[in-house]
Design an enzyme around this catalytic site. Sequence first.
Site, PDB file in Angstrom:
ATOM      1  N   LYS A   1     -16.904-104.283 -47.614  1.00  0.00           N
ATOM      2  CA  LYS A   1     -16.040-103.210 -48.115  1.00  0.00           C
ATOM      3  C   LYS A   1     -16.094-103.079 -49.637  1.00  0.00           C
ATOM      4  O   LYS A   1     -15.766-102.035 -50.183  1.00  0.00           O
ATOM      5  CB  LYS A   1     -14.624-103.422 -47.614  1.00  0.00           C
ATOM      6  CG  LYS A   1     -14.562-103.205 -46.106  1.00  0.00           C
ATOM      7  CD  LYS A   1     -13.196-103.356 -45.523  1.00  0.00           C
ATOM      8  CE  LYS A   1     -13.168-102.951 -44.072  1.00  0.00           C
ATOM      9  NZ  LYS A   1     -13.858-103.930 -43.193  1.00  0.00           N
TER      10      LYS A   1
HETATM   11  C1  LIG Z   1     -14.420-103.613 -41.874  1.00  0.00           C
HETATM   12  C2  LIG Z   1     -15.403-104.602 -41.354  1.00  0.00           C
HETATM   13  C3  LIG Z   1     -16.285-104.279 -40.283  1.00  0.00           C
HETATM   14  C4  LIG Z   1     -16.243-102.968 -39.545  1.00  0.00           C
HETATM   15  O1  LIG Z   1     -16.677-101.886 -40.321  1.00  0.00           O
HETATM   16  P1  LIG Z   1     -16.292-100.384 -39.891  1.00  0.00           P
HETATM   17  O2  LIG Z   1     -16.760 -99.522 -41.005  1.00  0.00           O
HETATM   18  O3  LIG Z   1     -14.783-100.389 -39.757  1.00  0.00           O
HETATM   19  O4  LIG Z   1     -16.952-100.095 -38.596  1.00  0.00           O
HETATM   20  C5  LIG Z   1     -17.204-105.247 -39.898  1.00  0.00           C
HETATM   21  N1  LIG Z   1     -17.254-106.460 -40.491  1.00  0.00           N
HETATM   22  C6  LIG Z   1     -16.428-106.804 -41.516  1.00  0.00           C
HETATM   23  C7  LIG Z   1     -16.528-108.169 -42.108  1.00  0.00           C
HETATM   24  C8  LIG Z   1     -15.475-105.894 -41.988  1.00  0.00           C
HETATM   25  O5  LIG Z   1     -14.651-106.248 -42.992  1.00  0.00           O
END
Ligand SMILES: *Cc1c(COP(=O)(O)O)cnc(C)c1O
Length: 491
Positions: A108
Amino acid sequence: MRYTSTRGNENILPSREAVLKGLSPDGGLFMPLDLDFHSFKAEELYQLPYREMAERILSFFFDDFSDIKEVVRQAYENSFDTEEITPVKAVGDHYVLELFHGPTLAFKDVALQLLPRLMAAAAKETGSASDILILTATSGDTGKAAMEGFKDVPGIRILVFYPYGGVSPVQQLQMTTQRGNNVRTCAVRGNFDDAQTGVKQIFETLSETCAAKGTVLSSANSINIGRLVPQIVYYFKAYSDLIRSGRIAAGDPVNFTVPTGNFGDILAGYFARCMGLPVKKLICASNTNNILTDFLTTGVYDRNRPFYKTISPSMDILVSSNLERLLYMLSGNDASYTASLMRDLSEKGRYEVTPELLQKIRETFACGFADDEATKKTIGRVFKENGYLMDPHTAIAWAVSEDFSSSGDPDASLPNIVLSTASPYKFPQAVSDSLRLPLSDSEFELMDAIRASSGVPIPENLAELRTLPVRFTDVITKEEMNDFVLKLIEK
Ligand SMILES: *Cc1c(COP(=O)(O)O)cnc(C)c1O
């Protein structure tokens, strides 16, 4: 570039307003209205370094910003531990695209280092004199990444609510020790849904009061188009890395496997495909909350099902918000059809797409899931065979990608890039268990044990949590959330 809602085309906005607002007032998500994806020259990007790729892609979507170059520079200048931002590693028969080299060790960061700068630029260019207060509810990773991204950005403050006792000890410490003079976090008694409903309710009831006091409320969660677009970049980056290392030639098709929750990450891959990147299949990997596996198999999206707490908590989600954008695009930008599906979802908890639409989706999207047992086995086995240590989310993608490779699908033998979304040290409990290390209640002891057995260094930003002072200790009820926000605004 004009933006409109997936649920109705009455409301048309320039991109900077779409970024500032985050969500359309009709509940829909913003989409570019007159975007000609085919006019993008994908192959011109393959030789560029990360930041220049990012500039090209962001300028394509956000053409009314005057200085995207500066936004990108600020976002990626010092915040990642490698110039490459998102390096690719060859591991066994796969490639792993590592997205966890940012300050909070989860993917993120790639978007949340950029979005705050984009918002600040948008606010400046719209000439608004108001302060912005970002409100976010988090189940763990988003809150910290958002606090880190918005830290000390002028004109913007951020407040993150998390469920008391509902995030891991490391995640809680990451938030309560956050530096910066414009950040705040607060625990709410209840679960994640309580915190999330509380935040939605604040938007509904307090937006006007806050505006009158000179503060505009906004959000940083993954439905903001300003979070989606920065994620397109690393698909291009991974592809160009494979060209540079001689594994593929420009134009060769590849597959990506993506551990999926809210469908944001994988949708960015679909955007890259629309822009001409030779992506053959996007493989959607889920945990036991496998609502997307069912949807991509049957065309029925049904959230009337049990919710499981798994060892991959960032994918514990039953409403994948960004799927709405895919439905909109593949139905030929049909906003009233999309709105009717979303109405079914909120009224009956389920919807079913037409067979034609399902077929279109399946031309690009494959799917699969792995439960906790399979996830742990995969972490242990890949470490043993390849010496590569994965976090649980990444391991799910790896397991699903292996299943796809042996599935007999005509695209099964193409090069496969697995997206790695977090550092294994963010989930010490699950990772040490997978490596069959002794149990402990202390996550820091577990980190030490993982390091001793794997040799993988503990990221500095997690190691320092042991000694950083805790700054925020508030615990409130959900009824007290409104007052908490009002008090913050008075200051
Ligand atoms: C948020 C997240 C995901 C999922 O991503 P999306 O964009 O919500 O599909 C997968 N792995 C980790 C470690 C995350 O923080």
